[in-house]
Enzyme design. Structure first.
Site, short mmCIF file in Angstrom:
data_model
loop_
_atom_site.label_atom_id
_atom_site.label_comp_id
_atom_site.label_asym_id
_atom_site.label_seq_id
_atom_site.Cartn_x
_atom_site.Cartn_y
_atom_site.Cartn_z
N CYS A 130 36.13 39.22 40.27
CA CYS A 130 37.73 39.70 40.38
C CYS A 130 38.61 38.81 40.08
O CYS A 130 39.82 39.14 40.02
CB CYS A 130 37.45 39.59 42.06
SG CYS A 130 37.51 38.28 42.99
N ARG A 213 40.38 42.17 55.31
CA ARG A 213 40.01 42.10 53.78
C ARG A 213 40.18 43.37 52.99
O ARG A 213 39.48 44.30 53.17
CB ARG A 213 38.71 41.64 53.58
CG ARG A 213 38.22 40.85 52.28
CD ARG A 213 36.74 40.50 52.28
NE ARG A 213 36.59 39.92 51.12
CZ ARG A 213 36.53 38.40 51.02
NH1 ARG A 213 37.27 37.56 51.71
NH2 ARG A 213 36.20 38.13 49.71
#
Length: 369
Positions: A130, A213
Site C-alpha cells: 500500500c 481501519r
C-alpha cells in the site's frame, strides 16, 4: 440362443455391485448399533469428503489475515472447504511466522517466482503493497518503480492461472489518488480480463473490531458481481481487548503534560511538550479505552508509536503485542516465537488486514461459486 440371467455378464456385475453396497450398509449399521460414537465419525468423514474444495493463494501474505479468516469460515460452512495451496512474502520474518502458524512456508520475492510452477487455484488473495498509494506515504502509485508495479506481476499470474475470483485489499484512497486514474487502470485491466469488478471502502469498526481501519476491498469474479453486504454492528471498545495484568506504563511527566481534548472523538488527551508547548502529533495522542481505537500504523513514531497511547486512570501506555493482535482479530493462539525481536511484531501488524472484515466478506463468496 437366449441367455439366462446368470449368463448375462452385465446383469451379474450389477448384482455383485448391489450386494457389495448392501454389505457396506449392513456393516455401517452394525457399527452404529455397537458404538454410537462411530456413527458421528462416519458422518463427519462423509461430510468432509462431500465438501467442495476451493483452493486459494495468499500473496503478500503478511501475518496471514486471509488464512485465518478462511480457516474460520471452514468451521462455519458445511458446503465449502477452503485450502491454501501457495503463499508468498518478501519478508523473511513474516515467512517464518506464517509457517509457525499455518504450516506453510511462503515463497519469497514475488518477482522471482516461476508462475509455471505455481499450483492451480480458484481464488487469488493479495493485500498488495500500500505504500505507493498511502496517504502517509509518497502516493506515487504506479510511478513507484519498486513497489507500484507489483500490480503488473499480479496481472501476469492472473493471465497464466485464470482464477475464478480475486480478493484484493489496499488503502482507502486507492480510488482517489491521481484524480482516480490509478484506480481506473486497475479496474480496466481486470475488466478487460473478463472479471466483474466490485469494490467498497470498509471501516473495520463496524465489523466487531475495536480498531477503526479504513481499507478498500476489491472482489472480482468471472461469472457474477460480488455484492457487499451492508454491515453496521455496534462499536466494540478497546477495553474488551485490554490485559489488566500489565503494570508497565509510560512516565510522561519529565517531558510532557496531559491536555484534555474536547468533543466526542476517540482521543481523550494529548501530550504537550512542557518546554515548547507543542504536541498532539500522531504519536502524542492519548485515546479512550471506552471507545473504538485508531488505525494501528506501521510508520508512526513518538511515545505512542504504532499502537497509540491509552489512558488508564491517570497513567498511559501503548498496547502490548497480544492486545494489538486482538485489535486485528487474531486470537490468543497466534504464535511469533520465531521472531527474535518481538517488538517488530507491531510493525508487521501495522501492515496487516483486519481478520474480522475478511471473515465476513468470505461468507458471501459461496454465492458466486
Amino acid at each position: 440362443m437366449v441367455e439366462t440371467p446368470c449368463e448375462n455378464n452385465d446383469y451379474t456385475k450389477t448384482l455383485d455391485i448391489a450386494v457389495e453396497e448392501k454389505l457396506k450398509e449392513l456393516n455401517i449399521k452394525k457399527l452404529i448399533f455397537e458404538n454410537k460414537e462411530v456413527n458421528v465419525n462416519i458422518d463427519d468423514t462423509m461430510q468432509e469428503n462431500q465438501r467442495k474444495e476451493i483452493k486459494y493463494i495468499d500473496l503478500f501474505c503478511g501475518l496471514g489475515a486471509f488464512h485465518t479468516a478462511f480457516n474460520r469460515n471452514n468451521i462455519l460452512q458445511n458446503e465449502v472447504k477452503y485450502t491454501c495451496v501457495f503463499a508468498s512474502d518478501i519478508d523473511e520474518g513474516v515467512r517464518n511466522i506464517y509457517e509457525e502458524n499455518y504450516g506453510i512456508k511462503p515463497a519469497g520475492d514475488i518477482n522471482k517466482i516461476n508462475i509455471d510452477t505455481m499450483p492451480n487455484f480458484d481464488i487469488l488473495c493479495a493485500g498488495f503493497p500500500c505504500q505507493p498509494f498511502s496517504i502517509a506515504g509518497s502516493q506515487k502509485g504506479f510511478q513507484d518503480k519498486r513497489r507500484g508495479n507489483l500490480f503488473t506481476k499480479l496481472l501476469q499470474i492472473i493471465d497464466k492461472k485464470q482464477p475464478e475470483t480475486l480478493m484484493l485489499e489496499n488503502v482507502k484512497n486507492l480510488h482517489t489518488i491521481h484524480k482516480g486514474e490509478t484506480f481506473k487502470i486497475i479496474k480496466n485491466e481486470l475488466e478487460n480480463r473478463g472479471y466483474n469488478f466490485s469494490y467498497k471502502v470498509i471501516d473495520s469498526r463496524y465489523f466487531n473490531s475495536p480498531q477503526s481501519r479504513h481499507r478498500i476491498y476489491i472482489i472480482c469474479n468471472k461469472d457474477k458481481h460480488y455484492i457487499f453486504r451492508g454491515i453496521n454492528r455496534p462499536i466494540v471498545p478497546v477495553s474488551t481487548i485490554i490485559d489488566n495484568t500489565i503494570s508497565e506504563f509510560f512516565d510522561f511527566t519529565p517531558k510532557y503534560k496531559l491536555e484534555k481534548c474536547s468533543g466526542k472523538s476517540m482521543m481523550k488527551y494529548k501530550l504537550v511538550n512542557v518546554k515548547t508547548g507543542k504536541g498532539g502529533r500522531q504519536g502524542e495522542r492519548v485515546y479512550d479505552i471506552t471507545k473504538c481505537g485508531p488505525t494501528i500504523c506501521a510508520s508512526s513514531g513518538g511515545p505512542g508509536a504504532k499502537t497509540g497511547l491509552y489512558y488508564f486512570d491517570g497513567k498511559i501506555r501503548t498496547l502490548s503485542i497480544n492486545e494489538t493482535l486482538k485489535m486485528f482479530g487474531f486470537d490468543d493462539s497466534y504464535k511469533y516465537e520465531s521472531l527474535s525481536n518481538k517488538k517488530y511484531m507491531l510493525f508487521y501488524l501495522g501492515n496487516s488486514i483486519v481478520v474480522n472484515v475478511l471473515q465476513e466478506l468470505i461468507k458471501d463468496l459461496q454465492f458466486i461459486f
